[in-house]
Design a protein around this motif. Sequence first.
Motif, short mmCIF file in Angstrom:
data_model
loop_
_atom_site.label_atom_id
_atom_site.label_comp_id
_atom_site.label_asym_id
_atom_site.label_seq_id
_atom_site.Cartn_x
_atom_site.Cartn_y
_atom_site.Cartn_z
N ARG A 69 -20.49 -0.31 8.48
CA ARG A 69 -21.46 -1.17 7.81
C ARG A 69 -20.99 -2.61 7.96
NH1 ARG A 69 -24.59 1.99 4.30
NH2 ARG A 69 -25.39 0.21 3.17
N GLU A 110 -31.22 -2.73 4.93
CA GLU A 110 -30.18 -2.00 5.63
C GLU A 110 -30.87 -1.32 6.81
OE1 GLU A 110 -27.40 -0.07 2.35
OE2 GLU A 110 -29.52 0.31 1.98
N ASN A 142 -22.27 -6.96 7.74
CA ASN A 142 -23.23 -7.98 7.32
C ASN A 142 -23.84 -8.64 8.54
OD1 ASN A 142 -24.22 -10.68 6.44
ND2 ASN A 142 -23.39 -10.02 4.46
N GLU A 200 -30.29 0.91 10.47
CA GLU A 200 -29.35 1.74 11.22
C GLU A 200 -29.59 1.59 12.72
OE1 GLU A 200 -27.59 6.27 11.13
OE2 GLU A 200 -29.44 5.85 10.08
N GLY A 232 -24.09 1.79 13.76
CA GLY A 232 -23.80 1.68 12.34
C GLY A 232 -24.97 1.06 11.60
N ILE A 233 -24.67 0.46 10.46
CA ILE A 233 -25.70 -0.12 9.61
C ILE A 233 -25.46 -1.62 9.47
CG2 ILE A 233 -26.65 -0.17 7.26
CD1 ILE A 233 -25.95 2.83 7.12
N ILE A 234 -26.52 -2.39 9.70
CA ILE A 234 -26.48 -3.83 9.50
C ILE A 234 -27.14 -4.14 8.17
CG2 ILE A 234 -27.26 -6.08 10.34
CD1 ILE A 234 -27.16 -4.94 13.17
N GLU A 235 -26.42 -4.87 7.31
CA GLU A 235 -26.92 -5.24 6.00
C GLU A 235 -27.25 -6.74 5.98
OE1 GLU A 235 -24.27 -2.40 3.13
OE2 GLU A 235 -23.37 -4.26 3.83
#
Length: 109
Positions: A2, A46, A4, A48, A32-35
């Motif tokens: 995760r 969020e 930013n 994916e 992954g995940i970008i917040e």
Amino acid sequence: MRINIDDSNLEYAGIDAGGGNMWNYNGTPFTGIIEEFYDNGNLVGEREFKDGYTDGIQTIYYGNGQIKEEYFLRYNRNYNTYKYWNENGVLLMHIVFDDHGNEINRILG
């Protein structure tokens, strides 16, 4: 993983042939995940990614922290479900998709 959206190692790689966003992290396609966050610290969203491409659950929030939208994308197509809420947390729409992006059921609240 995760990260930013403001992470200096994250690089926007452009748009793929289907119109989706692509991202690299440290020079390689990101998985992954970008917040992303509002100034008040609440999540904007969020998203994916797999191998640099938008793939998986995508969640968008209102500024008050309430979830706004939740949906799944692969190859720039919806699959699984799409849900939409109002700012008070009331589910307004729920759409079910098959694995090919075809809508098979729609429920309006």
